[in-house]
Design a protein around this motif. Sequence first.
Motif, mmCIF file in Angstrom:
data_model
loop_
_atom_site.group_PDB
_atom_site.id
_atom_site.type_symbol
_atom_site.label_atom_id
_atom_site.label_comp_id
_atom_site.label_asym_id
_atom_site.label_seq_id
_atom_site.Cartn_x
_atom_site.Cartn_y
_atom_site.Cartn_z
ATOM 1 N N UNK A 30 0.772 -1.291 -0.105
ATOM 2 C CA UNK A 30 0.022 -0.092 0.005
ATOM 3 C C UNK A 30 0.931 1.264 0.077
ATOM 4 N N UNK A 31 1.930 1.417 0.704
ATOM 5 C CA UNK A 31 2.867 2.406 0.944
ATOM 6 C C UNK A 31 3.633 2.318 -0.567
ATOM 7 N N UNK A 32 4.237 1.435 -0.827
ATOM 8 C CA UNK A 32 4.898 1.479 -2.103
ATOM 9 C C UNK A 32 4.103 1.964 -3.337
ATOM 10 N N UNK A 33 2.717 1.522 -3.327
ATOM 11 C CA UNK A 33 1.990 1.811 -4.701
ATOM 12 C C UNK A 33 1.591 3.312 -4.391
ATOM 13 N N UNK A 34 1.260 3.882 -3.398
ATOM 14 C CA UNK A 34 0.891 5.101 -3.129
ATOM 15 C C UNK A 34 1.857 6.075 -3.450
ATOM 16 N N UNK A 35 3.231 5.672 -3.058
ATOM 17 C CA UNK A 35 4.449 6.673 -3.193
ATOM 18 C C UNK A 35 5.014 6.619 -4.731
ATOM 19 N N UNK A 36 4.890 5.132 -5.314
ATOM 20 C CA UNK A 36 5.642 5.076 -6.537
ATOM 21 C C UNK A 36 4.622 4.872 -7.706
ATOM 22 N N UNK A 39 3.615 1.227 -11.851
ATOM 23 C CA UNK A 39 4.655 0.829 -12.944
ATOM 24 C C UNK A 39 5.966 0.867 -11.945
ATOM 25 N N UNK A 40 6.217 1.601 -11.330
ATOM 26 C CA UNK A 40 7.622 1.860 -10.496
ATOM 27 C C UNK A 40 7.736 0.894 -9.132
ATOM 28 N N UNK A 41 6.602 0.272 -8.865
ATOM 29 C CA UNK A 41 6.627 -0.699 -7.815
ATOM 30 C C UNK A 41 6.902 -2.004 -8.234
ATOM 31 N N UNK A 42 8.152 -2.795 -7.743
ATOM 32 C CA UNK A 42 8.257 -3.960 -7.832
ATOM 33 C C UNK A 42 7.983 -5.044 -6.690
ATOM 34 N N UNK A 43 7.573 -6.188 -7.130
ATOM 35 C CA UNK A 43 7.472 -7.177 -6.056
ATOM 36 C C UNK A 43 8.510 -7.366 -5.205
ATOM 37 N N UNK A 124 -7.092 8.054 -0.820
ATOM 38 C CA UNK A 124 -5.917 7.710 -1.351
ATOM 39 C C UNK A 124 -6.018 7.892 -2.986
ATOM 40 N N UNK A 125 -6.090 9.153 -3.299
ATOM 41 C CA UNK A 125 -5.957 9.763 -4.919
ATOM 42 C C UNK A 125 -5.178 9.223 -5.552
ATOM 43 N N UNK A 126 -4.052 9.102 -4.952
ATOM 44 C CA UNK A 126 -2.591 8.430 -5.788
ATOM 45 C C UNK A 126 -2.915 6.872 -6.136
ATOM 46 N N UNK A 127 -3.595 6.363 -5.221
ATOM 47 C CA UNK A 127 -4.003 4.853 -5.601
ATOM 48 C C UNK A 127 -5.170 4.751 -6.652
ATOM 49 N N UNK A 128 -6.111 5.560 -6.386
ATOM 50 C CA UNK A 128 -7.195 5.689 -7.314
ATOM 51 C C UNK A 128 -6.563 5.969 -8.823
ATOM 52 N N UNK A 129 -5.517 7.075 -9.130
ATOM 53 C CA UNK A 129 -4.944 7.296 -10.290
ATOM 54 C C UNK A 129 -4.406 6.244 -10.599
ATOM 55 N N UNK A 130 -3.407 5.783 -9.856
ATOM 56 C CA UNK A 130 -2.544 4.536 -10.468
ATOM 57 C C UNK A 130 -3.467 3.182 -11.033
#
Length: 206
Positions: A30-36, A39-43, A124-130
Amino acid sequence: MSGEGSRPGRRSGRRPGKVDTKAAILDAARTRFAESGFDKTSIRAVAADAGVDPALVHHYFGTKQQLFATVVQFPADPEVTLSTIDAAPLDELGATIVRAVVTVWDSPAGPGVVAMARSMIAGEPTLARSFLLEVVLERVRARIATAADDGHARVALVAAQMVGLLITRKVIGLEPLASMPLPEVVAAIGPSMQRYLTGEIGAAAG
């Protein structure tokens, strides 16, 4: 040994069970996806943040897309809908997107979709956008992109149309749209979606 001394520490040794491990992975994701973003988050990065092996992330959540769907609490596997859209001919893409997405909204998973949308937009608009642009619509954008038009403006217009449809049909219940049969919704909205995707939209289509 005293009771206090035998009490396990919160941050030492192995995690006490898979529930804690899964929670740690979800928190890290959740933190990684929200911040990055998606596309820029990896497993591997999520696993490192959670202090687990990457294989555990795959074991509990599958692909990165499935992990993201879990993070945003999407109540259905988005791959099912995306596969239907992928199979549509380009000149039927707008109508197919409307039909496939509204079918999910009108299914038993629909209330969960509405709850997820409300939560993401409010908190969490960043997550919504992603979720919209990097997961749901990226494969569509890749199909319609050309050397002169990368398709980003087009899929943003598609997202605006579909978010507006979700709010009017499922959140505020604006009639007659709220109870309009699916074929009528597709007939009304599909052509506008198709124009956004492959037609003229001003400067972006030049």
